[in-house]
Write a protein that holds these residues in place. Structure first.
Motif, PDB file in Angstrom:
ATOM      1  N   LYS A 100       0.734  -1.124  -0.042  1.00  0.00           N
ATOM      2  CA  LYS A 100       0.001  -0.110   0.019  1.00  0.00           C
ATOM      3  C   LYS A 100       0.880   1.287   0.075  1.00  0.00           C
ATOM      4  N   LEU A 101       2.078   1.237   0.652  1.00  0.00           N
ATOM      5  CA  LEU A 101       2.823   2.290   0.713  1.00  0.00           C
ATOM      6  C   LEU A 101       3.602   2.635  -0.694  1.00  0.00           C
ATOM      7  N   LEU A 102       3.793   1.523  -1.327  1.00  0.00           N
ATOM      8  CA  LEU A 102       4.466   1.589  -2.665  1.00  0.00           C
ATOM      9  C   LEU A 102       3.399   2.079  -3.510  1.00  0.00           C
ATOM     10  N   HIS A 103       2.182   1.645  -3.565  1.00  0.00           N
ATOM     11  CA  HIS A 103       1.037   2.018  -4.523  1.00  0.00           C
ATOM     12  C   HIS A 103       0.792   3.600  -4.256  1.00  0.00           C
ATOM     13  N   LYS A 104       0.710   4.048  -2.757  1.00  0.00           N
ATOM     14  CA  LYS A 104       0.745   5.333  -2.777  1.00  0.00           C
ATOM     15  C   LYS A 104       1.750   6.188  -3.322  1.00  0.00           C
ATOM     16  N   ARG A 105       3.009   5.877  -3.088  1.00  0.00           N
ATOM     17  CA  ARG A 105       4.032   6.756  -3.423  1.00  0.00           C
ATOM     18  C   ARG A 105       3.972   6.581  -5.274  1.00  0.00           C
ATOM     19  N   ILE A 106       3.636   5.505  -5.676  1.00  0.00           N
ATOM     20  CA  ILE A 106       3.696   5.467  -7.121  1.00  0.00           C
ATOM     21  C   ILE A 106       2.672   6.497  -7.749  1.00  0.00           C
ATOM     22  N   ASN A 107       1.316   6.391  -7.012  1.00  0.00           N
ATOM     23  CA  ASN A 107       0.284   7.311  -7.430  1.00  0.00           C
ATOM     24  C   ASN A 107       0.669   8.678  -7.289  1.00  0.00           C
ATOM     25  N   GLU A 108       1.406   9.131  -6.359  1.00  0.00           N
ATOM     26  CA  GLU A 108       1.771  10.486  -6.111  1.00  0.00           C
ATOM     27  C   GLU A 108       2.833  10.946  -7.347  1.00  0.00           C
ATOM     28  N   ASP A 109       3.789   9.928  -7.545  1.00  0.00           N
ATOM     29  CA  ASP A 109       4.735  10.334  -8.569  1.00  0.00           C
ATOM     30  C   ASP A 109       4.207  10.305 -10.166  1.00  0.00           C
ATOM     31  N   TYR A 110       2.996   9.552 -10.105  1.00  0.00           N
ATOM     32  CA  TYR A 110       2.438   9.407 -11.674  1.00  0.00           C
ATOM     33  C   TYR A 110       0.961   9.753 -11.402  1.00  0.00           C
ATOM     34  N   PRO A 111       0.858  11.020 -11.601  1.00  0.00           N
ATOM     35  CA  PRO A 111      -0.814  11.470 -11.335  1.00  0.00           C
ATOM     36  C   PRO A 111      -1.647  10.953 -12.525  1.00  0.00           C
ATOM     37  N   LYS A 112      -1.013  10.526 -13.631  1.00  0.00           N
ATOM     38  CA  LYS A 112      -1.787   9.873 -14.858  1.00  0.00           C
ATOM     39  C   LYS A 112      -2.683   8.502 -14.490  1.00  0.00           C
ATOM     40  N   ILE A 113      -1.894   7.968 -13.491  1.00  0.00           N
ATOM     41  CA  ILE A 113      -2.716   6.705 -13.060  1.00  0.00           C
ATOM     42  C   ILE A 113      -4.048   6.995 -12.958  1.00  0.00           C
ATOM     43  N   ASP A 114      -4.392   7.867 -12.095  1.00  0.00           N
ATOM     44  CA  ASP A 114      -5.855   8.362 -11.702  1.00  0.00           C
ATOM     45  C   ASP A 114      -6.525   8.619 -13.086  1.00  0.00           C
ATOM     46  N   GLU A 115      -5.868   9.435 -13.925  1.00  0.00           N
ATOM     47  CA  GLU A 115      -6.542   9.877 -15.043  1.00  0.00           C
ATOM     48  C   GLU A 115      -6.913   8.621 -15.930  1.00  0.00           C
ATOM     49  N   MET A 116      -6.007   7.539 -15.998  1.00  0.00           N
ATOM     50  CA  MET A 116      -6.193   6.230 -16.645  1.00  0.00           C
ATOM     51  C   MET A 116      -7.523   5.511 -16.116  1.00  0.00           C
ATOM     52  N   HIS A 117      -7.537   5.487 -14.814  1.00  0.00           N
ATOM     53  CA  HIS A 117      -8.833   4.827 -14.223  1.00  0.00           C
ATOM     54  C   HIS A 117     -10.102   5.767 -14.584  1.00  0.00           C
ATOM     55  N   ARG A 118      -9.897   7.137 -14.699  1.00  0.00           N
ATOM     56  CA  ARG A 118     -11.287   7.856 -14.841  1.00  0.00           C
ATOM     57  C   ARG A 118     -11.538   7.572 -16.426  1.00  0.00           C
ATOM     58  N   VAL A 119     -10.693   7.394 -17.515  1.00  0.00           N
ATOM     59  CA  VAL A 119     -10.878   7.324 -18.655  1.00  0.00           C
ATOM     60  C   VAL A 119     -11.456   5.992 -18.739  1.00  0.00           C
ATOM     61  N   ALA A 120     -11.126   5.015 -18.176  1.00  0.00           N
ATOM     62  CA  ALA A 120     -11.435   3.488 -18.378  1.00  0.00           C
ATOM     63  C   ALA A 120     -12.715   3.283 -17.740  1.00  0.00           C
ATOM     64  N   SER A 121     -13.271   4.266 -16.843  1.00  0.00           N
ATOM     65  CA  SER A 121     -14.388   4.128 -16.126  1.00  0.00           C
ATOM     66  C   SER A 121     -15.618   4.589 -17.384  1.00  0.00           C
ATOM     67  N   SER A 122     -14.924   5.504 -17.917  1.00  0.00           N
ATOM     68  CA  SER A 122     -15.926   6.225 -18.762  1.00  0.00           C
ATOM     69  C   SER A 122     -16.314   5.639 -20.036  1.00  0.00           C
ATOM     70  N   MET A 123     -15.440   4.462 -20.233  1.00  0.00           N
ATOM     71  CA  MET A 123     -15.521   3.665 -21.536  1.00  0.00           C
ATOM     72  C   MET A 123     -16.320   2.264 -21.195  1.00  0.00           C
ATOM     73  N   VAL A 124     -16.847   2.394 -19.812  1.00  0.00           N
ATOM     74  CA  VAL A 124     -17.645   1.235 -19.477  1.00  0.00           C
ATOM     75  C   VAL A 124     -19.265   1.611 -19.715  1.00  0.00           C
ATOM     76  N   ASN A 125     -20.023   0.848 -20.318  1.00  0.00           N
ATOM     77  CA  ASN A 125     -21.548   1.033 -20.251  1.00  0.00           C
ATOM     78  C   ASN A 125     -22.226   0.920 -18.909  1.00  0.00           C
ATOM     79  N   PRO A 126     -22.642   2.029 -18.297  1.00  0.00           N
ATOM     80  CA  PRO A 126     -23.176   1.900 -16.710  1.00  0.00           C
ATOM     81  C   PRO A 126     -24.475   0.957 -16.634  1.00  0.00           C
ATOM     82  N   MET A 127     -25.141   0.846 -17.835  1.00  0.00           N
ATOM     83  CA  MET A 127     -26.381   0.133 -17.642  1.00  0.00           C
ATOM     84  C   MET A 127     -25.683  -1.713 -17.481  1.00  0.00           C
ATOM     85  N   ARG A 128     -24.567  -1.742 -17.921  1.00  0.00           N
ATOM     86  CA  ARG A 128     -24.269  -3.229 -18.045  1.00  0.00           C
ATOM     87  C   ARG A 128     -23.203  -3.389 -16.950  1.00  0.00           C
ATOM     88  N   LEU A 129     -23.081  -2.671 -16.011  1.00  0.00           N
ATOM     89  CA  LEU A 129     -21.886  -2.677 -14.936  1.00  0.00           C
ATOM     90  C   LEU A 129     -22.701  -3.878 -13.985  1.00  0.00           C
TER      91      LEU A 129
END
Length: 128
Positions: free
Chosen positions: A52-81
């Protein structure tokens, strides 16, 4: 689950291997640290806390990871979740670390101008 274009994954690895920028060296080191953590994984409280500490540091160093998750979430049809499966803390942190690796690769591709946005790196997203 997010699926990425294999040719972009391979290109990111090649770019890092060329070590043309100082950020590439950092990315290689961070990927190796994640791979070591995953390869030595044990379902213990100590491992989960360290991961968890490593994950936290990596996410702080690479803010694009959060963006990647937001983009991926927008690609899923919410009706089929489907309802999310229940994961143990151990399984969840391993999934997070795996995702972090691809977020680092996406960052490398963006910095080198090989993709203009993260969506170009994502091939598809499972609806589970």
């Amino acid at each position: 689950m997010i699926h990425f274009y294999r040719e972009y994954v391979d290109l990111a690895v090649k770019l890092m291997d060329d070590k043309s920028e100082i950020d590439d060296v950092k990315a290689i080191n961070d990927l190796n640290e994640i791979k070591f953590m995953v390869n030595t994984a044990k379902p213990t409280v100590e491992f989960v806390n360290s991961a968890k500490l490593l994950h936290k540091r990596i996410n702080e160093d690479y803010p694009k990871i959060d963006e990647m998750h937001r983009v991926a979430s927008s690609m899923v049809n919410p009706m089929r979740l489907c309802p999310k499966e229940s994961y143990s803390k151990y399984d969840a942190i391993l999934a997070d670390l795996n995702s972090d690796m691809y977020g680092i690769l996406a960052t490398v591709l963006l910095k080198h101008g090989k993709i203009s946005c993260i969506k170009e790196f994502i091939q598809s997203v499972d609806e589970k």
